[in-house]
Enzyme design. Structure first.
Site, PDB file in Angstrom:
ATOM      1  N   TYR A 109       0.847  -1.197   0.000  1.00  0.00           N
ATOM      2  CA  TYR A 109       0.000   0.000   0.000  1.00  0.00           C
ATOM      3  C   TYR A 109       0.877   1.239   0.000  1.00  0.00           C
ATOM      4  O   TYR A 109       1.879   1.316   0.729  1.00  0.00           O
ATOM      5  CB  TYR A 109      -0.913   0.039   1.233  1.00  0.00           C
ATOM      6  CG  TYR A 109      -1.744   1.301   1.306  1.00  0.00           C
ATOM      7  CD1 TYR A 109      -3.001   1.370   0.718  1.00  0.00           C
ATOM      8  CD2 TYR A 109      -1.252   2.445   1.936  1.00  0.00           C
ATOM      9  CE1 TYR A 109      -3.756   2.530   0.769  1.00  0.00           C
ATOM     10  CE2 TYR A 109      -1.996   3.611   1.989  1.00  0.00           C
ATOM     11  CZ  TYR A 109      -3.240   3.643   1.401  1.00  0.00           C
ATOM     12  OH  TYR A 109      -3.972   4.806   1.430  1.00  0.00           O
ATOM     13  N   GLU A 197      -3.341   7.569  -4.174  1.00  0.00           N
ATOM     14  CA  GLU A 197      -3.332   6.268  -3.516  1.00  0.00           C
ATOM     15  C   GLU A 197      -3.067   5.177  -4.539  1.00  0.00           C
ATOM     16  O   GLU A 197      -3.740   5.116  -5.569  1.00  0.00           O
ATOM     17  CB  GLU A 197      -4.662   6.012  -2.813  1.00  0.00           C
ATOM     18  CG  GLU A 197      -4.705   4.695  -2.051  1.00  0.00           C
ATOM     19  CD  GLU A 197      -6.048   4.443  -1.403  1.00  0.00           C
ATOM     20  OE1 GLU A 197      -6.110   4.408  -0.162  1.00  0.00           O
ATOM     21  OE2 GLU A 197      -7.046   4.289  -2.143  1.00  0.00           O
TER      22      GLU A 197
END
Length: 389
Positions: A109, A197
């Site tokens: 992530y 993101e």
């Protein structure tokens, strides 16, 4: 402003971030053609909506044949997709992204957000990708790595290396991860983004680090100088009321309550919504008409608020500094002539006496208030007592 995954990948690729090869499609035939052009034997067909959680909602299909690509495209296009982030109303799928599906060994992530509390860009990374960062923070908070970027010098290569090593990558993978991290930072900085993101950022079997999914959001107030980004706006993915408000220079955000709010100034709007909650009610929206609340803008604001069928009362709270209360009052009276829900008005500031006189003498059943607390209490009481016609 949000953009689609394929648009975010296009922007990030321009800053050196590695992304899989893919192509956008608006129909099943286009999706199959995209797969043939991309080559290979494995493709991911992805629904393009402004929401995360598409995989769990059936918005990502792995295909091995052109027939499977066509079937996946037909099933998604035109469908309303409900995810954990869209709410029960969902979002309609109008376009797809067909992408080469590469096998990977790890999911990571990587995120960049604007931390308004510390007035810095915050970089967040985790060795556990492929799931919502909120879930990671709840289940395994120690796996989350964070860096605050000093704006005077920007994100430094040594900081990117620290993150990469913290994710447990090997030397070859670290070099590529550093390129990705710095590229994402430059995209965030240079395009006036508020969020970048990559989830997941994957490590392939041949040690490449690739952005498998990407999301970006941008500061609406900076779009005038980011024409390329502004052209990526998909109004069909936005709340129609918010899109209409934007066209008229109004700031509108729909909420779940039943008391419509028409207010000038973001701070006053937030205070008003807090006061409504304190009085036991629920605001139906955030609506800031701004400093130039002319009668026409007030009328537009009323139309926006009334487009929400849940609204049982409307609270107008105006503090006139640059504006004038009498000017606003004219717009309120004009908009209230055919109103079928209770209207509560609180005016303060420039020409307040003239404004209150216009409201009192208009002959309409407008409820006036002397203070914000008084206005909120009257709005809550009126909403509870209102019986729809």
């Amino acid at each position: 402003m949000d953009i689609h995954e394929y648009q975010a990948k296009e922007l990030l690729a321009g800053f050196g971030v590695p992304v899989p090869r893919g192509s956008v499609a608006y129909g099943a035939d286009q999706a199959v053609y995209a797969a043939t052009e991309l080559g290979g034997w494995h493709w991911a067909v992805k629904a393009q909506i402004h929401s995360g959680g598409r995989g769990k909602a059936g918005g990502v299909k792995l295909c091995r044949t052109y027939g499977e690509v066509a079937a996946a495209a037909k099933a998604m296009l035109g469908a309303t997709m409900v995810t954990s982030q869209t709410g029960p109303q969902g979002k309609v799928v109008n376009r797809l992204y067909v992408e080469v599906a590469e096998p990977f060994t790890r999911e990571l992530y990587l995120g960049f957000v604007l931390d308004r509390k510390i007035e810095r860009i915050r970089v967040i990374a985790s060795a556990q990708g492929g799931m919502e960062i909120e879930d990671i923070a709840h289940s395994n908070p120690e796996s989350i790595l964070q860096i605050e970027v000093e704006p005077a010098v920007g994100l430094q290569p040594f900081q990117a290396r620290e993150l990469a090593f913290g994710l447990g990558l090997n030397i070859k993978q670290v070099s590529q991860a550093v390129t990705t991290i710095l590229g994402c930072y430059r995209a965030f900085r240079d395009l006036d983004a508020t969020m970048v993101e990559i989830n997941p950022l994957v490590v392939t079997k041949d040690d490449r680090v690739v952005a498998l999914d990407a999301k970006m959001s941008f500061d609406d107030n900076a779009l005038f100088r980011r024409r390329k980004v502004a052209e990526m706006r998909d109004v069909a993915q936005e709340d129609p009321r918010e899109a209409q408000a934007s066209q008229h220079g109004l700031n509108y955000v729909g909420l779940e309550g039943d008391i419509g709010c028409i207010i000038n100034g973001a701070g006053l709007a937030m205070a008003t919504m807090d006061m409504i909650k304190y009085a036991g009610g629920e605001p139906a929206n955030f609506l800031d008409v701004g400093g130039g609340a002319s009668p026409e803008r007030v009328q537009t604001a009323f139309n926006l608020v009334l487009s929400d069928k849940k609204v049982k009362a409307i609270l107008v709270n105006i503090f006139a500094g640059i504006n004038r209360c009498d000017w606003v009052a004219q717009g309120v009276v004009q908009a209230a002539r055919n109103l079928k829900v209770p209207l509560i008005v609180r005016l303060a500031g420039t020409n307040v006496e003239e404004g209150n006189k216009i409201v009192r003498e208009c002959g309409l059943p407008i409820i006036t208030a002397d203070s914000l607390a008084d206005a909120a209490q009257k709005a809550v009481a009126a909403a509870r007592a209102h019986v729809p016609a």
